[in-house]
Write a protein that holds these residues in place. Structure first.
Motif, PDB file in Angstrom:
ATOM      1  N   GLU A   5      -0.867  43.119  57.298  1.00 54.93           N
ATOM      2  CA  GLU A   5      -1.447  44.475  57.714  1.00 54.93           C
ATOM      3  C   GLU A   5      -1.200  44.941  59.063  1.00 54.93           C
ATOM      4  O   GLU A   5      -1.032  43.731  60.051  1.00 54.93           O
ATOM      5  CB  GLU A   5      -2.916  44.706  57.328  1.00 54.93           C
ATOM      6  CG  GLU A   5      -3.176  44.979  55.927  1.00 54.93           C
ATOM      7  CD  GLU A   5      -4.799  45.293  55.661  1.00 54.93           C
ATOM      8  OE1 GLU A   5      -4.946  45.935  54.721  1.00 54.93           O
ATOM      9  OE2 GLU A   5      -5.574  45.314  56.576  1.00 54.93           O
ATOM     10  N   ALA A   6      -0.763  46.269  59.279  1.00 53.70           N
ATOM     11  CA  ALA A   6      -0.795  46.660  60.787  1.00 53.70           C
ATOM     12  C   ALA A   6      -1.316  47.913  60.786  1.00 53.70           C
ATOM     13  O   ALA A   6      -1.403  48.960  60.003  1.00 53.70           O
ATOM     14  CB  ALA A   6       0.843  46.768  60.881  1.00 53.70           C
ATOM     15  N   GLN A   7      -2.016  48.103  61.962  1.00 57.34           N
ATOM     16  CA  GLN A   7      -2.885  49.370  62.088  1.00 57.34           C
ATOM     17  C   GLN A   7      -1.651  50.469  62.839  1.00 57.34           C
ATOM     18  O   GLN A   7      -1.347  50.104  64.102  1.00 57.34           O
ATOM     19  CB  GLN A   7      -3.824  49.160  63.016  1.00 57.34           C
ATOM     20  CG  GLN A   7      -4.872  50.254  63.041  1.00 57.34           C
ATOM     21  CD  GLN A   7      -5.648  50.863  62.266  1.00 57.34           C
ATOM     22  OE1 GLN A   7      -6.321  49.791  61.635  1.00 57.34           O
ATOM     23  NE2 GLN A   7      -5.958  51.703  61.515  1.00 57.34           N
ATOM     24  N   ILE A   8      -1.260  51.264  62.009  1.00 56.79           N
ATOM     25  CA  ILE A   8      -0.284  52.329  62.370  1.00 56.79           C
ATOM     26  C   ILE A   8      -1.042  53.466  62.751  1.00 56.79           C
ATOM     27  O   ILE A   8      -1.320  54.427  61.854  1.00 56.79           O
ATOM     28  CB  ILE A   8       0.891  52.393  61.831  1.00 56.79           C
ATOM     29  CG1 ILE A   8       1.529  51.179  61.380  1.00 56.79           C
ATOM     30  CG2 ILE A   8       1.922  53.235  62.355  1.00 56.79           C
ATOM     31  CD1 ILE A   8       1.949  50.275  62.662  1.00 56.79           C
ATOM     32  N   GLU A  10      -4.312  55.894  62.691  1.00 60.41           N
ATOM     33  CA  GLU A  10      -5.568  55.522  61.855  1.00 60.41           C
ATOM     34  C   GLU A  10      -5.314  54.908  60.571  1.00 60.41           C
ATOM     35  O   GLU A  10      -6.348  54.508  60.022  1.00 60.41           O
ATOM     36  CB  GLU A  10      -6.254  57.169  61.787  1.00 60.41           C
ATOM     37  CG  GLU A  10      -6.540  57.655  62.728  1.00 60.41           C
ATOM     38  CD  GLU A  10      -7.229  58.869  62.635  1.00 60.41           C
ATOM     39  OE1 GLU A  10      -7.496  59.178  61.184  1.00 60.41           O
ATOM     40  OE2 GLU A  10      -7.547  59.593  63.543  1.00 60.41           O
ATOM     41  N   TRP A  11      -3.943  54.817  59.826  1.00 64.04           N
ATOM     42  CA  TRP A  11      -3.865  54.104  58.578  1.00 64.04           C
ATOM     43  C   TRP A  11      -3.669  52.470  58.757  1.00 64.04           C
ATOM     44  O   TRP A  11      -2.856  52.356  59.821  1.00 64.04           O
ATOM     45  CB  TRP A  11      -2.872  54.731  57.860  1.00 64.04           C
ATOM     46  CG  TRP A  11      -3.201  55.992  57.254  1.00 64.04           C
ATOM     47  CD1 TRP A  11      -4.627  56.647  57.513  1.00 64.04           C
ATOM     48  CD2 TRP A  11      -2.448  56.837  56.447  1.00 64.04           C
ATOM     49  NE1 TRP A  11      -4.386  57.985  56.663  1.00 64.04           N
ATOM     50  CE2 TRP A  11      -3.171  57.988  56.067  1.00 64.04           C
ATOM     51  CE3 TRP A  11      -1.172  56.882  55.971  1.00 64.04           C
ATOM     52  CZ2 TRP A  11      -2.743  59.120  55.277  1.00 64.04           C
ATOM     53  CZ3 TRP A  11      -0.532  57.758  54.961  1.00 64.04           C
ATOM     54  CH2 TRP A  11      -1.545  58.988  54.841  1.00 64.04           C
ATOM     55  N   LYS A  12      -3.969  52.065  57.953  1.00 68.04           N
ATOM     56  CA  LYS A  12      -3.394  50.499  57.902  1.00 68.04           C
ATOM     57  C   LYS A  12      -2.568  50.539  56.939  1.00 68.04           C
ATOM     58  O   LYS A  12      -2.531  50.931  55.580  1.00 68.04           O
ATOM     59  CB  LYS A  12      -4.532  49.574  57.624  1.00 68.04           C
ATOM     60  CG  LYS A  12      -5.643  49.072  58.583  1.00 68.04           C
ATOM     61  CD  LYS A  12      -6.570  48.128  57.842  1.00 68.04           C
ATOM     62  CE  LYS A  12      -7.466  47.724  59.173  1.00 68.04           C
ATOM     63  NZ  LYS A  12      -8.676  46.726  58.766  1.00 68.04           N
ATOM     64  N   HIS A  14       0.756  48.114  55.161  1.00 66.64           N
ATOM     65  CA  HIS A  14       1.320  46.521  54.777  1.00 66.64           C
ATOM     66  C   HIS A  14       2.876  46.565  55.363  1.00 66.64           C
ATOM     67  O   HIS A  14       3.672  47.294  54.568  1.00 66.64           O
ATOM     68  CB  HIS A  14       1.143  46.385  53.365  1.00 66.64           C
ATOM     69  CG  HIS A  14      -0.403  46.076  52.868  1.00 66.64           C
ATOM     70  ND1 HIS A  14      -1.354  45.249  53.168  1.00 66.64           N
ATOM     71  CD2 HIS A  14      -0.980  47.216  52.233  1.00 66.64           C
ATOM     72  CE1 HIS A  14      -2.371  45.702  52.461  1.00 66.64           C
ATOM     73  NE2 HIS A  14      -2.570  47.034  52.091  1.00 66.64           N
ATOM     74  N   LYS A  59       2.195  51.606  51.684  1.00 64.03           N
ATOM     75  CA  LYS A  59       0.963  51.991  51.393  1.00 64.03           C
ATOM     76  C   LYS A  59       0.330  52.782  50.025  1.00 64.03           C
ATOM     77  O   LYS A  59       1.363  53.659  49.756  1.00 64.03           O
ATOM     78  CB  LYS A  59       0.336  52.914  52.599  1.00 64.03           C
ATOM     79  CG  LYS A  59      -1.056  53.209  52.405  1.00 64.03           C
ATOM     80  CD  LYS A  59      -1.670  54.131  53.689  1.00 64.03           C
ATOM     81  CE  LYS A  59      -3.033  54.445  53.328  1.00 64.03           C
ATOM     82  NZ  LYS A  59      -3.963  53.082  53.565  1.00 64.03           N
ATOM     83  N   TYR A 101       0.699  62.931  58.168  1.00 64.49           N
ATOM     84  CA  TYR A 101       0.328  61.795  59.025  1.00 64.49           C
ATOM     85  C   TYR A 101       1.230  61.197  59.704  1.00 64.49           C
ATOM     86  O   TYR A 101       0.969  60.975  61.030  1.00 64.49           O
ATOM     87  CB  TYR A 101       0.213  60.628  57.911  1.00 64.49           C
ATOM     88  CG  TYR A 101      -0.679  59.418  58.594  1.00 64.49           C
ATOM     89  CD1 TYR A 101      -1.867  59.449  59.290  1.00 64.49           C
ATOM     90  CD2 TYR A 101       0.108  58.230  59.016  1.00 64.49           C
ATOM     91  CE1 TYR A 101      -2.501  58.329  59.935  1.00 64.49           C
ATOM     92  CE2 TYR A 101      -0.254  57.166  59.681  1.00 64.49           C
ATOM     93  CZ  TYR A 101      -1.605  57.340  60.172  1.00 64.49           C
ATOM     94  OH  TYR A 101      -2.184  56.205  60.930  1.00 64.49           O
ATOM     95  N   TYR A 105       1.206  61.173  64.244  1.00 69.89           N
ATOM     96  CA  TYR A 105       1.562  60.022  65.003  1.00 69.89           C
ATOM     97  C   TYR A 105       2.707  60.087  65.874  1.00 69.89           C
ATOM     98  O   TYR A 105       2.603  59.759  66.923  1.00 69.89           O
ATOM     99  CB  TYR A 105       2.122  58.893  64.042  1.00 69.89           C
ATOM    100  CG  TYR A 105       2.055  57.328  64.633  1.00 69.89           C
ATOM    101  CD1 TYR A 105       1.199  56.586  64.941  1.00 69.89           C
ATOM    102  CD2 TYR A 105       3.694  57.140  65.041  1.00 69.89           C
ATOM    103  CE1 TYR A 105       1.473  55.413  65.616  1.00 69.89           C
ATOM    104  CE2 TYR A 105       3.579  55.903  65.418  1.00 69.89           C
ATOM    105  CZ  TYR A 105       2.652  55.021  65.837  1.00 69.89           C
ATOM    106  OH  TYR A 105       2.859  53.883  66.415  1.00 69.89           O
TER     107      TYR A 105
END
Length: 324
Positions: A5-8, A10-12, A14, A59, A101, A105
């Motif tokens: 997982e990576a936090q990009i 506010e969303w995590k 895969h 995701k 989203y 970002y």
């Protein structure tokens, strides 16, 4: 097994790994809109991510599998249309949600938000909803995506293929010593050498062809990706390679084809050998997508030799309020 997982924002998300092949196959099989875009398949998605210039993530967004691309400049976008099953209005709602989203970002970085590519078949489906033109803008890309008929090229009969038949028959007369066979891992270094030769010769005309970035990855992991690799061998030297696959959408994917250009007719011959192999493995496969001609006249003329049965325009999709 999910990728790391990576936090990009506010969303995590895969990160795409080889273990995700089964997940993508499951979602692609049940997708209810066209999934015949050349780059919308797991082998390409995974191999395209094998670069220091980008990472690809997935995701599940409202039951659809969405693929994201993050460049080293921190531009976040959608790589292709989501995969899954729903009606067109819900698909567009998910697209808009995911692209919004990305837009949030990207906003502080001043980057545009986009879907990297859709083809004409996919666009026709999206346009069946009144919502599409209200939310998104299009940019037409150069070149047409070419789809060949497996059955027609296996038979290679009739007037339309007379010129191609003559060309390939002449090749076999000139080079009876060239043999076609399955690739073996022991061929790896020789095949890389062939690719370097291609880049230094024929490849100089096609700088926009991007397979330099993923050729090694696909070749090294062809078994995990379930790809078919044929080579042409001449007196112990690898002089041609063709990589293709049968996809979960019931079509074939022409990934990479490289040959020594001085062996006239070899490129055509190894393409026909691959078509025959696909037909033997699964006679229900009707078409092979060999990708775009990139708007290059020479590449377009070459692909036209095989009489494509489907020519599709390609587009980039932007959020309407954030288009370039």
């Amino acid at each position: 097994m999910k990728g790391p997982e990576a936090q990009i924002g506010e969303w995590k998300l895969h990160q795409v790994t080889l273990e995700d092949k089964k997940l993508y196959a499951e979602y692609i099989k049940k997708t209810t809109w066209p999934v015949n875009l050349w780059s919308a398949n797991f082998p390409f998605i995974w191999s395209y991510a094998q670069s220091s210039r980008r990472s690809l993530f997935w995701k599940i967004v409202d039951d659809l599998l969405v693929t994201f691309m993050l460049t080293k400049e921190q531009k976040l976008s959608l790589f292709c249309l989501p995969f899954g099953s729903c009606d067109v209005d819900r698909l567009i709602t998910v697209l808009h949600k995911a692209m919004r989203y990305c837009s949030l970002y990207n906003h502080v970085r001043g980057h545009y938000t986009k879907i990297r590519t859709v083809n004409e078949s996919q666009l026709a489906y999206l346009l069946t909803s009144d919502k599409f033109n209200k939310l998104f803008a299009l940019k037409k890309l150069r070149g047409m995506e070419k789809h060949f008929s497996i059955d027609k090229l296996t038979a290679l009969s009739g007037k339309e293929f007379a010129s191609l038949r003559r060309h390939v028959n002449r090749f076999y007369r000139l080079y009876p010593e060239i043999q076609f066979r399955d690739y073996m891992p022991a061929d790896y270094q020789q095949t890389l050498a062939l690719n370097r030769y291609w880049e230094e010769t024929a490849g100089t005309k096609y700088k926009s062809i991007i397979d330099k970035e993923y050729f090694n990855a696909i070749l090294k992991h062809y078994r995990e990706l379930e790809l078919i690799v044929l080579v042409a061998e001449r007196k112990g030297e690898i002089v041609g390679v063709n990589i293709a696959g049968i996809l979960p959408n019931g079509e074939a994917w022409g990934a990479i084809c490289k040959t020594r250009k001085e062996l006239e007719g070899l490129h055509e011959a190894i393409i026909l050998k691959m078509v025959q192999r696909i037909n033997a493995l699964d006679p229900t496969i009707q078409r092979i997508n060999v990708g775009s001609d990139m708007g290059r006249e020479g590449l377009r003329r070459f692909k036209e030799k095989f009489k494509p049965v489907l020519d599709l325009e390609r587009y980039r999709v932007y959020l309407k309020q954030a288009q370039p």
